[in-house]
Design a protein around this motif. Structure first.
Motif, short mmCIF file in Angstrom:
data_model
loop_
_atom_site.label_atom_id
_atom_site.label_comp_id
_atom_site.label_asym_id
_atom_site.label_seq_id
_atom_site.Cartn_x
_atom_site.Cartn_y
_atom_site.Cartn_z
N GLU A 45 -7.25 -17.45 19.32
CA GLU A 45 -6.40 -18.64 19.24
C GLU A 45 -6.78 -19.51 18.04
N LEU A 47 -7.25 -22.87 16.09
CA LEU A 47 -7.55 -24.23 16.51
C LEU A 47 -7.27 -25.25 15.41
N TYR A 59 -3.84 -28.84 12.90
CA TYR A 59 -4.40 -28.59 14.22
C TYR A 59 -3.38 -27.93 15.14
N ALA A 60 -3.91 -27.10 16.03
CA ALA A 60 -3.09 -26.61 17.12
C ALA A 60 -2.87 -27.75 18.11
N ASP A 61 -1.72 -27.74 18.76
CA ASP A 61 -1.42 -28.81 19.72
C ASP A 61 -2.45 -28.88 20.84
N SER A 62 -3.04 -27.74 21.19
CA SER A 62 -3.96 -27.69 22.32
C SER A 62 -5.24 -28.48 22.08
N VAL A 63 -5.58 -28.76 20.83
CA VAL A 63 -6.82 -29.47 20.53
C VAL A 63 -6.61 -30.75 19.76
N LYS A 64 -5.38 -31.03 19.39
CA LYS A 64 -5.09 -32.23 18.61
C LYS A 64 -5.53 -33.47 19.38
N LYS A 86 -13.53 -29.47 27.94
CA LYS A 86 -13.07 -29.08 29.27
C LYS A 86 -13.56 -27.66 29.56
N GLU A 88 -11.93 -25.15 30.30
CA GLU A 88 -11.03 -24.18 29.65
C GLU A 88 -11.28 -24.05 28.15
N ASP A 89 -12.15 -24.87 27.59
CA ASP A 89 -12.55 -24.71 26.19
C ASP A 89 -13.64 -23.66 26.03
#
Length: 122
Positions: A45, A47, A59-64, A86, A88-89
């Motif tokens: 993925e 990042l 940045y990817a939205d998941s980590v912005k 988190k 899930e990280d």
């Protein structure tokens, strides 16, 4: 270009870690550096990425908002500051370098590190 990551480890949820990535070799050819992560059985993925000269970031939205990429060109080092971690990280985090002007996917990168494990406990 050779890249070596460091800084992974075990952290509690809500905590922070800063990963480092040192580049060596033909560093003058680097256009951008990127950070990726991968869980076993999942795709790698994207990042974040930063251009080496101008320092533009993406940045990817998941980590912005939680992760920040930066670089110190004089030290040939890129960083990934990770906050509010988190469970899930949890993954192996990879650094990569590219001379391509398009740097948003793993296919755009040609020099990869071995990865550093990040584990976030709940």
């Amino acid at each position: 270009v050779q890249v070596v990551e460091s800084g992974g480890g075990l952290v509690q949820a809500g905590g922070s870690l800063r990963l480092s990535c040192v580049a060596s070799g033909r560093t003058f050819s680097i256009y951008a550096m990127g950070w990726f992560r991968q869980d076993p059985g999942k795709e790698r993925e994207f990042l974040a990425a930063i251009t080496w000269t101008g320092g533009s970031t993406y940045y990817a939205d998941s980590v912005k908002g939680r992760f920040t990429i930066s670089r110190d060109s004089a030290k040939n080092t890129a960083y990934l500051q990770m906050n509010s971690l988190k469970p899930e990280d949890t993954a192996v985090y990879f650094c990569a370098a590219t001379s391509n002007t398009y740097y948003y996917t793993q296919l755009d990168y040609h020099d990869w590190g071995q990865g550093t494990q990040v584990t976030v406990s709940s």
